[in-house]
Design a protein around this motif. Structure first.
Motif, short mmCIF file in Angstrom:
data_model
loop_
_atom_site.label_atom_id
_atom_site.label_comp_id
_atom_site.label_asym_id
_atom_site.label_seq_id
_atom_site.Cartn_x
_atom_site.Cartn_y
_atom_site.Cartn_z
N PRO A 78 44.87 43.59 57.07
CA PRO A 78 43.54 43.06 57.41
C PRO A 78 42.47 44.01 56.84
CG PRO A 78 44.94 43.38 59.37
CD PRO A 78 45.54 44.16 58.25
N ARG A 79 41.69 43.54 55.88
CA ARG A 79 40.72 44.40 55.19
C ARG A 79 39.32 44.18 55.76
NH1 ARG A 79 42.06 43.29 48.87
NH2 ARG A 79 41.21 41.26 49.51
N PHE A 80 38.69 45.27 56.17
CA PHE A 80 37.30 45.19 56.60
C PHE A 80 36.47 46.32 56.01
CE2 PHE A 80 39.66 47.57 59.74
CZ PHE A 80 38.84 48.62 60.13
N GLY A 81 37.03 46.98 54.98
CA GLY A 81 36.31 48.06 54.33
C GLY A 81 37.13 48.66 53.20
N ARG A 82 36.61 49.71 52.61
CA ARG A 82 37.20 50.35 51.43
C ARG A 82 38.65 50.76 51.65
NH1 ARG A 82 39.98 52.38 48.40
NH2 ARG A 82 39.66 54.07 46.91
N PHE A 83 38.98 51.26 52.82
CA PHE A 83 40.30 51.85 53.00
C PHE A 83 41.38 50.82 53.28
CE2 PHE A 83 37.24 55.23 53.42
CZ PHE A 83 37.74 56.11 52.47
N ASP A 102 40.50 38.92 55.17
CA ASP A 102 39.25 39.65 54.99
C ASP A 102 38.19 39.16 55.96
OD1 ASP A 102 39.50 41.42 52.47
OD2 ASP A 102 40.30 39.50 51.78
N VAL A 103 37.32 40.09 56.34
CA VAL A 103 36.05 39.77 56.99
C VAL A 103 34.96 40.49 56.22
CG1 VAL A 103 36.98 39.38 59.31
CG2 VAL A 103 36.30 41.70 58.62
N PRO A 104 33.72 40.06 56.34
CA PRO A 104 32.63 40.79 55.68
C PRO A 104 32.58 42.23 56.15
CG PRO A 104 31.88 38.63 56.43
CD PRO A 104 33.23 38.84 57.02
N GLY A 106 31.47 45.49 57.69
CA GLY A 106 30.61 45.70 58.85
C GLY A 106 31.07 44.94 60.07
N GLN A 107 32.06 44.05 59.87
CA GLN A 107 32.66 43.32 60.99
C GLN A 107 34.11 43.75 61.17
OE1 GLN A 107 32.11 39.06 60.59
NE2 GLN A 107 30.05 39.29 59.74
N VAL A 108 34.74 43.31 62.27
CA VAL A 108 36.15 43.57 62.53
C VAL A 108 36.84 42.25 62.84
CG1 VAL A 108 35.76 45.92 63.34
CG2 VAL A 108 35.73 44.03 64.99
N PHE A 109 38.16 42.30 62.98
CA PHE A 109 38.95 41.10 63.23
C PHE A 109 39.17 40.89 64.73
CE2 PHE A 109 40.17 42.37 58.99
CZ PHE A 109 40.27 41.17 58.30
N PRO A 111 41.77 39.77 67.52
CA PRO A 111 43.24 39.81 67.54
C PRO A 111 43.88 38.47 67.20
CG PRO A 111 42.34 40.93 69.46
CD PRO A 111 41.19 40.26 68.77
N GLU A 112 43.23 37.39 67.58
CA GLU A 112 43.78 36.06 67.31
C GLU A 112 43.88 35.78 65.82
OE1 GLU A 112 42.03 36.40 71.26
OE2 GLU A 112 41.15 36.67 69.26
N ALA A 113 42.91 36.29 65.05
CA ALA A 113 42.95 36.09 63.60
C ALA A 113 44.10 36.85 62.98
CB ALA A 113 41.62 36.53 62.98
N ILE A 114 44.35 38.05 63.48
CA ILE A 114 45.47 38.83 62.96
C ILE A 114 46.79 38.20 63.36
CG2 ILE A 114 46.64 41.07 63.09
CD1 ILE A 114 43.88 42.38 63.31
#
Length: 394
Positions: A78-83, A102-104, A106-109, A111-114
């Motif tokens: 799950p990607r939400f930033g560079r790392f 992915d999410v934009p 500055g946001q996080v996931f 748990p349901e999406a993961i």
């Protein structure tokens, strides 16, 4: 005052000045055992397999993934930033079939999406960053362990940027492999990567050993699933740190001393107290930049305690402000990566720099530099807002 590396704690610098010893000297092996015990407390785990990988935090990430992932394995990131992008690259280099969500930035996931992605992909490993300094937000982890257990997935986490300054519970959250670094909230230098592995993870790693002690003679068969790194083969590194004392590599003694002292300093303060300190000074920095009329970046409900993202005001050249802060005041703040480059500053309050004087000095200097760049900022707006946080906490 950037997103790391940060100013090293004086006690850690002092510890690293100690003389070297041979890697099988009783003092040396006792120091290794002590360091393992300390990091079990830091990670809040009972994992016997807790140790240091010699190298920067990226070495810990690579060791975990190359030791767990075989060519053809499915890995979900799950990607939400560079790392998150870094985890994808390393997993691909391990030969994995990598899937991403992915999410934009500055946001996080949620748990349901993961969980939905886990159901669809059926990965062997879910690889996630805890706190991503590129976006200054932290992914909630507490629900992910149960999801992974239900679907028989190994859960790996990179906690380089968050460990020691944000709540992190390895066992309670069901994490199987965790790696970190010293140069953020732990207050040390880059160059040593603490790692902890659950019994499930160790079982996978041990099953990939092709021959006893990793010593191959001419004519020995090479299994297709053998770990494709010698240095980062955690099966051999575990034997090095364990009772076998495998002669795997020469331990980075000075870094061992530094890593041990980082853990000592943290545990003397107390994990909860350290998290509270980082939260206090992070809140003060956040209030301070808002008091200067600046706009914070990212989902503040999931903000890391130890770094604040700030949107660069219109018409201001962000790198020019950073250069003046460094040249005139000796203060470093960070820029950002990818889609945020040139849009966001990242101001850290972590490790030894999570202090009132460091926060107030940074805000006063930033106010002066912004005014020189034509930004109309309230006089003492940053320092007064930060002081309000400190008064409320007193």
């Amino acid at each position: 005052m950037g997103p790391g590396p940060i100013t090293v704690h004086p006690r850690v610098l002092q510890a690293m000045s100690a003389q070297l010893t041979g890697q099988y000297d009783p003092f040396m092996t006792a120091t290794m055992a002590e360091t393992q015990a300390l990091y079990r407390e830091v990670f809040v785990t009972a994992n016997e397999a807790t140790l240091l990988v010699d190298g920067t935090s990226r070495a810990g990430i690579e060791a975990a993934l190359v030791s767990l992932v075989e060519p053809g394995d499915r890995v979900l990131v799950p990607r939400f930033g560079r790392f998150g992008h870094l985890l994808v690259e390393i997993a691909e280099r391990c030969g994995a079939e990598v899937h991403v969500i992915d999410v934009p930035w500055g946001q996080v996931f949620a748990p349901e999406a993961i969980e939905a992605a886990v159901r669809e992909v059926r990965p062997k490993v879910l690889a996630v960053v805890h706190g991503d300094t590129s976006t200054t937000v932290a992914q909630p982890l507490d629900a992910l362990g149960a999801i992974c257990r239900e679907h028989d997935v190994l859960l790996y986490c990179d906690t380089t940027a968050s460990l020691g300054g944000n709540a992190f519970l390895t066992d309670a959250w069901g994490l199987d492999a965790v790696s970190a670094g010293l140069q953020k909230c732990l207050g040390g230098p880059s160059g040593s990567a603490p790692v902890t592995l659950s019994p499930r993870a160790v079982e996978v790693i041990e099953s990939r050993k092709s021959i006893e002690a990793g010593i191959r003679s001419p004519g020995d068969p090479v299994r297709a699933d053998r770990i494709r790194s010698n240095y980062f083969d955690l099966g051999q590194v575990l034997d090095y740190w364990g009772p076998k004392r495998l002669n795997h590599h020469t331990e980075a003694t000075t870094m061992l001393y530094g890593a041990r002292e980082c853990a000592r300093v943290l545990l003397e303060e107390g994990l909860d107290a350290s998290v509270a300190r980082h939260r206090l000074h992070g809140d003060a920095m956040l209030a301070g930049v808002q008091g200067l009329g600046l706009t914070p970046f990212g989902d503040l409900a999931h903000r890391m305690t130890n770094v604040v993202g700030v949107e660069i005001p219109d018409g201001v050249v962000g790198d020019a402000v950073r250069a003046e802060l460094l040249e005139d005041y000796g203060i470093e703040i960070g820029t950002s990566f990818g889609p945020l480059h040139g849009r966001v500053w990242r101001i850290g309050t972590m490790g030894y720099n999570a202090r009132r004087d460091a926060v107030l000095t940074t805000l006063a200097a930033l106010e002066a530099v912004l005014r020189r760049h034509g930004v109309a900022v309230p006089t003492a707006g940053g320092t007064e807002a930060a002081q309000g946080v400190y008064r409320a906490a007193a």
